[in-house]
Motif scaffolding. Structure first.
Motif, mmCIF file in Angstrom:
data_model
loop_
_atom_site.group_PDB
_atom_site.id
_atom_site.type_symbol
_atom_site.label_atom_id
_atom_site.label_comp_id
_atom_site.label_asym_id
_atom_site.label_seq_id
_atom_site.Cartn_x
_atom_site.Cartn_y
_atom_site.Cartn_z
ATOM 1 N N LEU A 189 -5.383 3.656 6.703
ATOM 2 C CA LEU A 189 -6.463 4.452 4.988
ATOM 3 C C LEU A 189 -7.207 4.907 5.622
ATOM 4 O O LEU A 189 -8.562 3.882 5.313
ATOM 5 N N GLU A 198 1.710 4.525 -3.130
ATOM 6 C CA GLU A 198 1.698 5.806 -3.372
ATOM 7 C C GLU A 198 3.135 6.220 -3.195
ATOM 8 O O GLU A 198 2.866 7.317 -3.529
ATOM 9 N N THR A 211 0.939 -1.192 -0.176
ATOM 10 C CA THR A 211 0.054 0.649 0.257
ATOM 11 C C THR A 211 0.900 1.464 0.109
ATOM 12 O O THR A 211 0.366 2.339 -0.732
ATOM 13 N N ILE A 212 1.877 1.466 1.019
ATOM 14 C CA ILE A 212 2.577 2.379 0.802
ATOM 15 C C ILE A 212 3.698 2.243 -0.520
ATOM 16 O O ILE A 212 3.396 3.485 -0.972
ATOM 17 N N LYS A 218 -7.034 9.107 3.283
ATOM 18 C CA LYS A 218 -5.364 10.386 4.856
ATOM 19 C C LYS A 218 -5.025 8.941 5.022
ATOM 20 O O LYS A 218 -5.649 7.900 5.611
ATOM 21 N N MET A 219 -3.440 8.884 4.600
ATOM 22 C CA MET A 219 -2.417 7.983 5.082
ATOM 23 C C MET A 219 -2.474 8.178 6.481
ATOM 24 O O MET A 219 -1.836 9.058 6.271
ATOM 25 N N GLN A 220 -2.377 7.651 7.462
ATOM 26 C CA GLN A 220 -1.709 7.626 8.430
ATOM 27 C C GLN A 220 -1.055 6.345 9.557
ATOM 28 O O GLN A 220 -1.767 5.459 9.252
ATOM 29 N N LEU A 273 -1.076 0.711 9.838
ATOM 30 C CA LEU A 273 -1.492 1.653 8.996
ATOM 31 C C LEU A 273 -3.061 1.965 8.680
ATOM 32 O O LEU A 273 -4.230 1.017 8.675
#
Length: 252
Positions: free
Chosen positions: A119, A32, A28-29, A93-95, A117
């Motif tokens: 999302l 991006e 996923t990271i 919004k990824m955090q 993670l």
């Protein structure tokens, strides 16, 4: 210089479904990273000014970030510590929590890949593209035993964009479609009620698209709708989109 970065969400307000499957965190990271995202590095306690960073790469289990400004007092306060990383992109919004921060020889910040993670959908209408799967249909029940196969363009937890042959049925804002269902080969979902919220031209002159929302969905409908969206998105991240249906709760 002004940077457009976004504060983190409170952990208590984040729905469990927004936590990414741990097996998919790295992919996923990495997905991006190709968009060269800008993120904010936030103190855990919320005090102090966030540091804008660019996410550069994942290498040997480490995430590499380039600081866009030098923090007040230098980088000493960051080394060995932890910060919340927040980034907004097309998917939401990824955090995540960046721990054991350190500087590498190039002056970039590095930290281990996060164990958790998040999302978050930025808005209710956030959708993921449907699979290019000729065997997936959303079937509209038009009454008197008539059914119409439609193509799924995109899907969210509460809505869907359908591509329909022009003239096959009336398509207008506010119209209800009752007892429709997902169908793939011999498998089908429970019945689903939709209401049309917007109408637009299709990609071809003989097609039309209808943006719909779930109408008074029951728990089973919500479960199957959400599992379908999640299955497609997760399969896309894994590079196994041709097997998306294995994650749909209604697939037999």
């Amino acid at each position: 210089m002004r940077f457009n970065i976004f504060p983190p969400e409170g952990l208590k307000s984040i729905e469990p479904k927004f936590h990414v499957d741990p097996r998919l965190i790295q992919k996923t990271i990495e997905r991006e990273l190709g968009k060269k995202p800008l993120a904010g590095l936030y103190p855990i306690d919320g005090a102090g000014t966030p540091i804008p960073v660019s996410l550069l790469d994942v290498a040997k289990g480490l995430l590499i970030m380039k600081p866009e400004i030098k923090p007040e007092g230098g980088f000493t306060s960051l080394i060995g510590g932890q910060r919340i990383v927040v980034m907004c992109g097309e998917s939401g919004k990824m955090q995540f929590l960046a721990t054991n921060l350190r500087l590498n020889e190039e002056g970039n910040l590095v930290c281990p890949l996060p164990a958790d993670l998040i999302l978050i959908q930025r808005r209710k209408e956030f959708r993921t593209l449907g699979p290019a799967d000729e065997d997936l249909n959303f079937v509209l029940c038009l009454g008197a035993g008539q059914e119409l196969l439609t193509k799924v363009i995109d899907i969210s937890d509460h809505g869907i964009l359908l591509d329909i042959r022009l003239g096959a049925t009336e398509v207008e804002v506010g119209r209800f479609w009752h007892s429709g269902y997902f169908e793939r080969l011999r498998s089908r979902s429970t019945t689903i009620d939709l209401v049309i919220k917007n109408v637009r031209p299709g990609a071809d002159i003989d097609r039309i698209r209808a943006g719909c929302e779930l109408y008074e969905p029951k728990k089973q409908v919500l479960k199957e709708f959400e599992s379908t969206r999640s299955a497609i998105e997760n399969a896309r991240v894994q590079g196994r989109l041709n097997r998306w249906y294995l994650g749909a709760s209604w697939h037999e």
